[in-house]
Design a protein around this motif. Structure first.
Motif, PDB file in Angstrom:
ATOM      1  N   THR A  43       0.820  -1.207   0.000  1.00  0.00           N
ATOM      2  CA  THR A  43       0.000   0.000   0.000  1.00  0.00           C
ATOM      3  C   THR A  43       0.852   1.253   0.000  1.00  0.00           C
ATOM      4  O   THR A  43       0.344   2.355  -0.215  1.00  0.00           O
ATOM      5  CB  THR A  43      -0.872   0.044   1.262  1.00  0.00           C
ATOM      6  N   SER A  97       2.478  -5.849   7.386  1.00  0.00           N
ATOM      7  CA  SER A  97       1.081  -6.023   7.777  1.00  0.00           C
ATOM      8  C   SER A  97       0.306  -6.681   6.648  1.00  0.00           C
ATOM      9  O   SER A  97       0.782  -6.792   5.519  1.00  0.00           O
ATOM     10  CB  SER A  97       0.449  -4.667   8.117  1.00  0.00           C
ATOM     11  N   GLY A  98      -0.901  -7.130   6.981  1.00  0.00           N
ATOM     12  CA  GLY A  98      -1.811  -7.647   5.967  1.00  0.00           C
ATOM     13  C   GLY A  98      -1.702  -9.117   5.670  1.00  0.00           C
ATOM     14  O   GLY A  98      -2.316  -9.591   4.701  1.00  0.00           O
ATOM     15  N   GLY A 103      -4.310 -11.613   3.740  1.00  0.00           N
ATOM     16  CA  GLY A 103      -5.199 -10.823   2.903  1.00  0.00           C
ATOM     17  C   GLY A 103      -4.570 -10.472   1.570  1.00  0.00           C
ATOM     18  O   GLY A 103      -3.448 -10.893   1.257  1.00  0.00           O
ATOM     19  N   LYS A 156      -3.385  -4.767  -0.294  1.00  0.00           N
ATOM     20  CA  LYS A 156      -3.826  -4.127   0.938  1.00  0.00           C
ATOM     21  C   LYS A 156      -2.841  -4.369   2.086  1.00  0.00           C
ATOM     22  O   LYS A 156      -3.124  -4.006   3.233  1.00  0.00           O
ATOM     23  CB  LYS A 156      -5.222  -4.620   1.327  1.00  0.00           C
ATOM     24  N   ALA A 157      -1.691  -4.967   1.763  1.00  0.00           N
ATOM     25  CA  ALA A 157      -0.695  -5.285   2.783  1.00  0.00           C
ATOM     26  C   ALA A 157       0.375  -4.200   2.845  1.00  0.00           C
ATOM     27  O   ALA A 157       0.663  -3.530   1.844  1.00  0.00           O
ATOM     28  CB  ALA A 157      -0.044  -6.624   2.465  1.00  0.00           C
TER      29      ALA A 157
END
Length: 361
Positions: free
Chosen positions: A32, A38-39, A42, A46-47
């Motif tokens: 992102t 993170s993420g 998913g 979007k990570a």
């Protein structure tokens, strides 16, 4: 090739390149832009990805990359687009072998899978090369004692002193080639005997003469390596702002690109007189062309095998973030990693944009 002949190729090649560029498309496939690990679980878009560097495709067909700032190895399923952490603990630097999920890394730079699926990682700040066994998912150290310095040639690789081992490449299944950058050497660790040796560079920060023998010749900041189909080795010099081929038949160093000075110039002409700007990644394209992450110019450049001409394929020389679409209009921010898949698509670790991008033709 004589430089007079190279100039004859330039006009034809630039015209062909314009046609290819018009059909090329770059798009962001992970990240992102947030500086975070993170993420997991998913969609990759979007990570958060924290400074993606070196990339490779695993035996499962997934894309893997090292996150220099995140201290992890990430995995992206290219079918589902789902991202996960393959090894390391996000945001926690250290040096710990064992189960991949609990292992600790400190500024992992580049990764390479062998033919058995085992993953080798140049873990710069721990002064080691690490290995993740594909079957057991256990991390072990295969080169470097964990202390900085220069020692150990002729002995066990795990007892040797390295100084910022910044890149690793596979010399077939027989050995690892290591860019020992602060020692200004390329070292070779035999995977059967476990013995390490210096194979290029003498520790001096001096220019590398064209055609010089590999043994005893200086290499100024060897940063990354790629083994060509014929076994010759491309050596990229970060501080030296140049690219050489280690011809293993003649055991000589052949100058391919960069005049030794930092800059961004020379597109459309002889790569040997072009200026590079701290190149930090290399990959061999489907036709034997050499692709560089020319990091400080914020571009991806190519040295054409047939002509020796250099071109820019992504970026315009200015720092930025995209947009997706036309690769020459897509600005990058200090890219470090480049990698080709079997389909001929190019993946880029756009490090300080905290994104992974993909170029298709």
């Amino acid at each position: 090739m004589p430089r007079s002949l190279i100039s004859c190729f330039a006009t034809l090649l630039l015209a062909a390149s314009a046609t290819v560029a018009s059909a090329a498309e770059i798009r962001t496939i992970a990240g992102t832009g947030d500086k975070a690990v993170s993420g997991d679980g998913g969609p990759a878009l979007k990570a958060g990805t924290l400074e993606p560097f070196g990339l490779d495709i695993g035996p499962d067909g997934a894309l893997y990359w090292a996150e220099f700032g995140g201290q992890v190895i990430r995995r992206m399923d290219l079918q589902t687009q789902i991202v996960s952490t393959y090894a390391g603990v996000g945001g926690k630097a250290g040096y710990r072998d064992g189960a991949a999920a609990q292992a600790l890394f400190d500024q992992p730079h580049e990764i390479r899978f062998d033919s058995h699926g085992n993953l080798y990682i140049s873990d710069m700040r721990t002064q080691t090369i690490r290995r993740i066994d594909w079957k057991t998912k256990q991390v072990s150290t295969v080169a470097g004692s964990g202390k900085p310095g220069f020692a150990g040639d002729g002995g066990p690789a795990t007892a040797a002193l390295l100084d910022y081992p910044i890149s690793v490449a596979l010399d077939g299944d027989a050995a690892l080639l290591i860019c020992d950058i602060k020692n200004h050497r390329v070292r070779r660790a035999d995977l059967t005997s476990g013995i390490i040796q210096t194979v290029a560079g003498n520790g001096e920060k001096k220019p590398t003469p064209d055609g010089a023998p590999v043994a005893g010749t200086p290499l100024n900041g060897p940063r990354t390596l790629a083994v060509e189909a014929d076994g010759n080795v491309i050596i990229v010099l970060r501080e030296g702002n140049a690219v050489y081929r280690w011809n293993r038949q003649s055991n000589t160093l052949q100058h391919l690109a960069g005049d030794g000075k930092s800059g961004y110039s020379g597109d459309g002409g002889d790569a040997r007189v072009a200026r590079l700007s701290g190149p930090k990644g290399v990959a061999i394209g489907p036709h034997g062309d050499i692709y560089l992450a020319d990091t400080e110019s914020n571009t991806i450049r190519v040295i054409r095998k047939a002509s020796g001409i250099i071109e820019t394929v992504i970026g315009d020389g200015k720092k930025g973030d995209g947009p997706d679409g036309d690769p020459r209009k897509c600005q990058l921010n200090r890219p470090h990693g480049v990698f080709f898949d079997k389909a001929g698509d190019l993946y880029v670790g756009d490090s300080e944009n905290n994104k992974v991008r993909k170029l298709t033709w």
